[in-house]
Scaffold this motif. Structure first.
Motif, PDB file in Angstrom:
ATOM      1  N   PHE A 239      36.498  -8.378  30.242  1.00  0.00           N
ATOM      2  CA  PHE A 239      38.222  -7.766  28.852  1.00  0.00           C
ATOM      3  C   PHE A 239      38.323  -8.752  28.222  1.00  0.00           C
ATOM      4  O   PHE A 239      38.893  -9.628  28.593  1.00  0.00           O
ATOM      5  CB  PHE A 239      39.022  -7.369  30.461  1.00  0.00           C
ATOM      6  CG  PHE A 239      38.661  -6.070  31.505  1.00  0.00           C
ATOM      7  CD1 PHE A 239      38.151  -4.565  30.572  1.00  0.00           C
ATOM      8  CD2 PHE A 239      38.252  -6.731  32.672  1.00  0.00           C
ATOM      9  CE1 PHE A 239      37.974  -3.819  32.298  1.00  0.00           C
ATOM     10  CE2 PHE A 239      38.495  -5.402  33.629  1.00  0.00           C
ATOM     11  CZ  PHE A 239      37.952  -4.202  33.409  1.00  0.00           C
ATOM     12  N   ASN A 240      38.572  -8.389  27.383  1.00  0.00           N
ATOM     13  CA  ASN A 240      39.532  -9.054  26.198  1.00  0.00           C
ATOM     14  C   ASN A 240      41.050  -9.055  26.829  1.00  0.00           C
ATOM     15  O   ASN A 240      41.798  -7.741  26.661  1.00  0.00           O
ATOM     16  CB  ASN A 240      39.926  -9.007  24.716  1.00  0.00           C
ATOM     17  CG  ASN A 240      38.372  -8.903  24.363  1.00  0.00           C
ATOM     18  OD1 ASN A 240      37.751 -10.235  24.898  1.00  0.00           O
ATOM     19  ND2 ASN A 240      37.548  -7.754  23.536  1.00  0.00           N
ATOM     20  N   THR A 257      45.925  -6.050  29.219  1.00  0.00           N
ATOM     21  CA  THR A 257      44.137  -5.606  28.432  1.00  0.00           C
ATOM     22  C   THR A 257      44.749  -4.541  27.171  1.00  0.00           C
ATOM     23  O   THR A 257      45.390  -4.766  26.381  1.00  0.00           O
ATOM     24  CB  THR A 257      43.357  -4.478  29.374  1.00  0.00           C
ATOM     25  OG1 THR A 257      43.490  -3.374  29.344  1.00  0.00           O
ATOM     26  CG2 THR A 257      43.294  -5.674  30.640  1.00  0.00           C
ATOM     27  N   GLU A 258      43.392  -4.532  26.133  1.00  0.00           N
ATOM     28  CA  GLU A 258      43.465  -4.027  25.215  1.00  0.00           C
ATOM     29  C   GLU A 258      44.267  -2.488  25.117  1.00  0.00           C
ATOM     30  O   GLU A 258      44.597  -2.112  24.082  1.00  0.00           O
ATOM     31  CB  GLU A 258      42.353  -4.748  24.138  1.00  0.00           C
ATOM     32  CG  GLU A 258      42.173  -5.817  23.392  1.00  0.00           C
ATOM     33  CD  GLU A 258      41.076  -5.053  22.631  1.00  0.00           C
ATOM     34  OE1 GLU A 258      39.922  -4.739  22.970  1.00  0.00           O
ATOM     35  OE2 GLU A 258      40.716  -6.992  21.868  1.00  0.00           O
ATOM     36  N   ASN A 259      44.043  -2.385  26.125  1.00  0.00           N
ATOM     37  CA  ASN A 259      44.265  -0.999  26.468  1.00  0.00           C
ATOM     38  C   ASN A 259      46.080  -1.050  27.254  1.00  0.00           C
ATOM     39  O   ASN A 259      46.223  -0.158  27.421  1.00  0.00           O
ATOM     40  CB  ASN A 259      43.724   0.413  26.856  1.00  0.00           C
ATOM     41  CG  ASN A 259      42.015   0.181  26.420  1.00  0.00           C
ATOM     42  OD1 ASN A 259      42.732   0.574  25.178  1.00  0.00           O
ATOM     43  ND2 ASN A 259      40.910   0.712  26.967  1.00  0.00           N
ATOM     44  N   GLY A 260      46.292  -2.287  27.522  1.00  0.00           N
ATOM     45  CA  GLY A 260      47.850  -1.938  28.035  1.00  0.00           C
ATOM     46  C   GLY A 260      47.953  -2.487  29.545  1.00  0.00           C
ATOM     47  O   GLY A 260      49.335  -2.305  29.765  1.00  0.00           O
ATOM     48  N   LEU A 261      46.397  -2.464  29.845  1.00  0.00           N
ATOM     49  CA  LEU A 261      46.503  -2.441  31.471  1.00  0.00           C
ATOM     50  C   LEU A 261      47.334  -4.030  31.677  1.00  0.00           C
ATOM     51  O   LEU A 261      46.271  -5.754  31.240  1.00  0.00           O
ATOM     52  CB  LEU A 261      45.209  -2.244  31.915  1.00  0.00           C
ATOM     53  CG  LEU A 261      44.994  -2.363  33.728  1.00  0.00           C
ATOM     54  CD1 LEU A 261      45.853  -1.603  34.335  1.00  0.00           C
ATOM     55  CD2 LEU A 261      43.671  -2.207  34.210  1.00  0.00           C
ATOM     56  N   GLU A 262      48.059  -4.260  32.987  1.00  0.00           N
ATOM     57  CA  GLU A 262      47.969  -5.547  32.927  1.00  0.00           C
ATOM     58  C   GLU A 262      47.671  -6.097  34.443  1.00  0.00           C
ATOM     59  O   GLU A 262      47.621  -5.417  35.110  1.00  0.00           O
ATOM     60  CB  GLU A 262      50.071  -5.539  33.218  1.00  0.00           C
ATOM     61  CG  GLU A 262      50.215  -5.826  32.109  1.00  0.00           C
ATOM     62  CD  GLU A 262      52.129  -5.458  31.860  1.00  0.00           C
ATOM     63  OE1 GLU A 262      52.693  -5.250  33.267  1.00  0.00           O
ATOM     64  OE2 GLU A 262      53.051  -5.968  30.982  1.00  0.00           O
ATOM     65  N   ALA A 321      40.486   3.127  35.167  1.00  0.00           N
ATOM     66  CA  ALA A 321      41.737   2.699  35.739  1.00  0.00           C
ATOM     67  C   ALA A 321      43.324   1.751  35.359  1.00  0.00           C
ATOM     68  O   ALA A 321      42.971   0.583  35.106  1.00  0.00           O
ATOM     69  CB  ALA A 321      41.713   2.076  37.081  1.00  0.00           C
ATOM     70  N   GLY A 322      43.087   2.679  33.982  1.00  0.00           N
ATOM     71  CA  GLY A 322      43.676   1.826  32.301  1.00  0.00           C
ATOM     72  C   GLY A 322      42.604   1.431  31.909  1.00  0.00           C
ATOM     73  O   GLY A 322      42.664   1.280  30.346  1.00  0.00           O
TER      74      GLY A 322
END
Length: 357
Positions: A239-240, A257-262, A321-322
């Protein structure tokens, strides 16, 4: 680049037909799938039964037109797995061995050498015998030698395969610098998913000598075709991410992450100036059908099973999962937990299971 070639091999026939314009193209597949043979064919080191190879408008090989440029005429810089440095020469002599000898472009060659030494950080190694280089240093010297040869294309054959995990993570940034600083198209052979996602803009997946898929790595690696093209120990999640918080008291960092997952990952001893990558093996994720309580794991993520791929005595779950996660389990786990596509579950991941790139 146009790449069409048919090469009979002992156990199968290598038959590839592809064209691409990416800055870095990865040839990706399991061991023994024909990756190195394909690289040798591009370099002019392997006889081709039929086909055509064209780079930047120049035809290097064409069976129909009876063109077959010699390796020297192809202007290809080749870095094999072990670097293939000359043991009787110093680092400086190895690097200069690849430089043009006709005297043309002397100033530009010197400038290129200075640039290569700085980008690869090997100036302090110039007078050292190559027998006293570490594996990572030897690979950087081999890269510099290839760059100094004045190539129109760089071929890198699993340059990190012989290095341990720690050295791989140190050398990857140097490969990214070569990509960014020299403007040379690169074909990069590997069976490591992390290397592809870190370096490549395009990926050709081959298996048993056949092109099974091609495309943008981040998109292609979310397919079951990608999973079945990987060696068992190479299924990873990459993940970036950007740093959100440093928590020295708990010895961990929070990233997004780029999709907003912390996610919680190992503690960063210094704050990065830009986004970076984290990776996680598909073996380092536990799953549960109910939210666990009282665990030390820092990451508990609700998810949905999107696909189940059976691979001999194992299975790989694709879980949303995000972000999309690959999780490797046994067939018994799937039966015991009664998992199927659409099943809801929880991913349980220790912060220290992530490795930072």
């Amino acid at each position: 680049m146009l790449l069409r070639c048919r090469i009979p091999l002992a156990n199968f026939e290598l038959d590839i037909d592809a064209s691409f314009t990416a800055r870095v193209t990865s040839i990706f597949g399991p061991s023994g799938s024909g990756k190195t043979t394909l690289l040798d064919a591009i370099a002019g080191l392997k006889e081709i039964a039929s086909g055509e190879i064209e780079i930047a408008g120049k035809v290097l090989f064409s069976s129909a037109r009876r063109i077959n440029c010699s390796p020297q005429e192809r202007r290809v810089g080749y870095v094999p797995q072990e670097g293939a440095l000359f043991p009787h020469l110093s680092v400086r002599q190895n690097i200069l061995f690849g430089a043009p000898r006709n005297g043309a472009g002397g100033n530009s060659s010197a400038s290129t050498m200075d640039h290569a030494l700085d980008v690869l950080e090997i100036r302090n190694l110039l007078e050292r015998p190559v027998t006293r280089l570490s594996g990572g240093e030897a690979q950087r010297v081999a890269l510099a030698r290839a760059i100094l040869s004045g190539p129109q294309l760089l071929l890198l054959d699993e340059p990190l395969a012989a290095l341990d995990i720690g050295l791989k993570e140190k050398i990857l940034p140097y490969l990214a610098r070569v990509r960014d600083e020299f403007g040379l198209p690169i074909i990069y052979v590997t069976h490591n998913m992390t290397e592809v996602l870190t370096l490549a803009d395009w990926v050709l997946m081959i298996r048993q000598g056949r092109l099974v898929a091609q495309g943008v790595p981040q998109e292609l690696f979310h397919s079951t075709t990608a999973i079945t093209s990987m060696d068992e120990d190479e299924i990873e999640n990459v993940f970036n991410v950007a740093l959100v918080e440093l928590d020295s008291a708990r010895g961990r960092s929070k990233v997004r992450t780029e999709n907003g997952l912390e996610l919680f990952v190992p503690f960063l001893h210094q704050s990065p100036s830009r986004s970076f990558q984290v990776r996680l093996s598909a073996d380092d994720i536990l799953i549960g059908t109910q939210r666990p309580e009282g665990l030390s794991a820092g990451n508990i993520l609700p998810g949905i099973v999107r696909a189940i791929e059976s691979l001999e005595d194992q299975a790989v779950l694709t879980v949303e999962a995000g972000e999309v996660f690959y999780v490797r389990v046994t067939p018994g786990t799937i039966a015991r937990l009664r998992l199927s596509e659409g099943s809801q579950l929880f991913l349980i991941i220790k912060a220290r299971s992530f490795r930072l790139l």
